[in-house]
Structure formats: structure tokens, C-alpha cells
Write a protein that holds these residues in place. Sequence first.
Motif, short mmCIF file in Angstrom:
data_model
loop_
_atom_site.label_atom_id
_atom_site.label_comp_id
_atom_site.label_asym_id
_atom_site.label_seq_id
_atom_site.Cartn_x
_atom_site.Cartn_y
_atom_site.Cartn_z
N GLN A 48 38.07 -9.45 26.43
CA GLN A 48 39.05 -8.40 26.10
C GLN A 48 40.36 -8.63 26.88
O GLN A 48 40.83 -7.77 27.62
CB GLN A 48 38.44 -7.02 26.35
N SER A 61 38.54 -6.37 32.65
CA SER A 61 39.13 -5.33 33.50
C SER A 61 39.94 -4.27 32.76
O SER A 61 40.50 -4.52 31.70
CB SER A 61 40.05 -5.99 34.53
N TYR A 62 39.98 -3.09 33.39
CA TYR A 62 40.91 -1.99 33.09
C TYR A 62 40.96 -1.56 31.62
O TYR A 62 41.85 -1.98 30.87
CB TYR A 62 42.33 -2.36 33.56
N GLY A 63 40.03 -0.72 31.24
CA GLY A 63 40.10 -0.13 29.90
C GLY A 63 39.36 -0.94 28.86
O GLY A 63 39.82 -1.04 27.72
N ASP A 79 39.81 -11.77 22.51
CA ASP A 79 40.23 -10.40 22.19
C ASP A 79 40.15 -10.17 20.69
O ASP A 79 40.42 -11.06 19.89
CB ASP A 79 41.65 -10.14 22.68
N LEU A 80 39.83 -8.92 20.34
CA LEU A 80 39.70 -8.52 18.95
C LEU A 80 41.04 -8.53 18.20
O LEU A 80 41.09 -8.81 16.99
CB LEU A 80 39.14 -7.09 18.92
N HIS A 124 43.41 -8.88 26.03
CA HIS A 124 44.66 -8.31 25.50
C HIS A 124 45.64 -9.46 25.22
O HIS A 124 45.23 -10.47 24.66
CB HIS A 124 45.21 -7.24 26.44
N ASP A 170 35.75 -10.42 17.96
CA ASP A 170 34.96 -9.37 18.57
C ASP A 170 34.11 -10.03 19.67
O ASP A 170 33.56 -11.12 19.45
CB ASP A 170 34.08 -8.79 17.46
N ILE A 171 34.00 -9.39 20.83
CA ILE A 171 33.22 -10.05 21.90
C ILE A 171 31.76 -10.26 21.52
O ILE A 171 31.13 -11.21 21.96
CB ILE A 171 33.31 -9.32 23.27
N TYR A 206 54.06 -3.47 31.08
CA TYR A 206 53.52 -4.83 31.13
C TYR A 206 54.52 -5.84 31.70
O TYR A 206 54.13 -6.93 32.09
CB TYR A 206 53.01 -5.27 29.75
C1 LIG Z 1 42.99 -1.80 27.54
S1 LIG Z 1 42.99 -3.41 26.86
C2 LIG Z 1 42.46 -4.43 28.15
C3 LIG Z 1 43.39 -4.34 29.23
C4 LIG Z 1 43.78 -5.61 29.85
N1 LIG Z 1 43.20 -5.65 31.15
C5 LIG Z 1 45.29 -5.66 29.92
O1 LIG Z 1 45.93 -4.64 30.14
O2 LIG Z 1 45.83 -6.72 29.75
C6 LIG Z 1 41.56 -3.43 25.83
C7 LIG Z 1 41.47 -4.67 24.97
O3 LIG Z 1 40.16 -4.69 24.39
C8 LIG Z 1 40.30 -5.30 23.11
N2 LIG Z 1 39.08 -4.98 22.33
C9 LIG Z 1 38.66 -3.78 21.89
N3 LIG Z 1 37.47 -3.90 21.26
C10 LIG Z 1 37.12 -5.21 21.33
C11 LIG Z 1 36.02 -5.97 20.85
N4 LIG Z 1 35.00 -5.40 20.20
N5 LIG Z 1 36.01 -7.30 21.09
C12 LIG Z 1 37.03 -7.91 21.73
N6 LIG Z 1 38.10 -7.24 22.21
C13 LIG Z 1 38.15 -5.90 22.02
C14 LIG Z 1 41.58 -4.72 22.56
O4 LIG Z 1 42.09 -5.49 21.49
C15 LIG Z 1 42.47 -4.70 23.81
O5 LIG Z 1 43.26 -5.85 23.88
#
Ligand SMILES: C[S@@+](CC[C@H](N)C(=O)[O-])C[C@H]1O[C@@H](n2cnc3c(N)ncnc32)[C@H](O)[C@@H]1O
Length: 257
Positions: free
Chosen positions: A56, A121-123, A77-78, A58, A103-104, A24
Motif C-alpha cells: 500500500q 504504514s499510516y492508514g 498499491d491498488l 500510495h 490489490d495486495i 505530501y
Molecule cells: C493512506 S494510503 C497509505 C499511506 C502511505 N503511507 C502514504 O501516505 O504514502 C492507503 C493506500 O492504500 C491503498 N490501498 C487500499 N486498498 C488496497 C488494496 N486492497 N490493495 C493495495 N492497496 C490498497 C490505497 O490506494 C492508498 O494508496
Amino acid sequence: MDYLNINKNAWNKRTKVHINSKFYDVKSFKNGESSLNNIELEQVGNVAGKKLLHLQCHFGQDTLSWARQGAKVTGVDLSTEAIEQANSLKLSLGLDADFIANDIYEFGNENVEKFDIVFTSYGVLCWLPDLSHWARIIANSLAIDGEFHLVEFHTFNDLLSGYSYFTQSEPDVEDEGTYTENCDGTKSKVVTWAHSLSEVINALIKAGLSIEHFNEYPYSPYNCFEGLEYVSKKGYQMLHKGQNVPLLYSIKARKIA
Ligand SMILES: C[S@@+](CC[C@H](N)C(=O)[O-])C[C@H]1O[C@@H](n2cnc3c(N)ncnc32)[C@H](O)[C@@H]1O
């Protein structure tokens, strides 16, 4: 099963590791480098003066990178740890952003604000059980003529790694470490769902969005899967029987009515 709390705990733990990772590279970000990649920069284009919702987000590096380009940003973000870190980055850099720990789905059910752009984006999709609800949240958050932008890891790679390509009624529940280089001791329980490309696209169409672009890419900017090799000036690739595996896809959709 309380999947939200399980995933929240995992992401709180991961965030503490991510913030100090080379992956990061917070130091370069603080020195002014954007964390955004060419794919999303070219797809989203000029964001100056636009209201951008980042789902999301992060710990907010991408959100704040859009803010540096002049967008008025909101990140959701969660992970409470991720939002704490995002707020601390925002303050240390003197940038303007709203970060919301939620939670979204819950955010979407309550939100009445309209945005010009929704970005994610991404994951991101594997953490969500219900893509129809996800797509409705996006549609409801967009102003008329607003744009949705997704850049996501390609599910074909999940299939090669032994996961289901098609959606299943039950999620995968696993003990998993994180994807950054300093991942020792990050193993925690995670709950994820497979989502095929047709499921993603149909969810957006059914929510009333008009899809303007769908692309697949053989290179990823991130070295976060086993078996990737770096190709100069292109990024990371994976070969299967000598052929490129699709590693990313992107979608641009518009709210037309
Ligand atoms: C792989 S990261 C996102 C990547 C981001 N593009 C980054 O690297 O900065 C996935 C994110 O989704 C969030 N997440 C997972 N489930 C969620 C939900 N139900 N609502 C909101 N956020 C969520 C996690 O806390 C995490 O920060």
C-alpha cells in the motif's frame, strides 16, 4: 459490493489531489528530503542492500525514500493513478524501484519472491477486509529471518471519532473527502473495516510471525485528523479530558521458520 473498485476510484481521485498538496510536499521530496519519519527510520534501521516490499505504497514517496537509503524496493498499491505517479517520480529522480498496481491480496496470492523486509504504514489496515489473509501474505513474502514493520494510526482515535473499535461483520460505507489541506471536491464513496489491536496482533501470530516489538505513541507526524494540536519538536497530539490520546502504534515481527 465491489469494494475494490469503489476504493480504487476513491484513491485514484485522491492521488491527483495529494500529488499537489503541501501535506505530501513533493517539491521537497524531489529536492532530496526523505518522506519517512523518525518512528519508522529508527524501527527499520539500516536497509542498505536489503530487498524491501512496501505494501500500500500510495504514490511511492516512502518507497523511494527507502531506495535512497540503498534498499532494493518493490511497492504495491491498488490505485493505478498512484502507481503511475510513483513511476513518474522514480524516472524523474533516476531511482530504481518496481511499482506494481494491484490489490495486495491478489499480489500476495501470485507472488513467489522473498523479501528481507515487508513495510507498511499510516492508514493502511482499514482498507483491508481480512487481516488473517493479510498476515499470511506478509509471512509468505518474507525470507527466513526477514522482518515485518508496521506503523499505523491507533484505532482508539477511531473510537473517539464515533467508529467501531472492534471488527464488525459489515464494513463502513461512507462518502468521504481526503485528509490533505487541498481536499475540496474529493468526496467519494469509500469502504473501510475496523480492526482492533488484538485482531492485528493475533493475525500476525497465527501467520507464524514472532512479534519483537509493539509500541504506542501519543504524537503523530501528520496533521490529518480533527482536533490535533502541534507540540514543538514532538508532532501532533490530541487531548481527551486533558489526557493524551494514543495516535499511533508500531509492530516489528520476524519470520523465524
Ligand atoms: C493512506 S494510503 C497509505 C499511506 C502511505 N503511507 C502514504 O501516505 O504514502 C492507503 C493506500 O492504500 C491503498 N490501498 C487500499 N486498498 C488496497 C488494496 N486492497 N490493495 C493495495 N492497496 C490498497 C490505497 O490506494 C492508498 O494508496
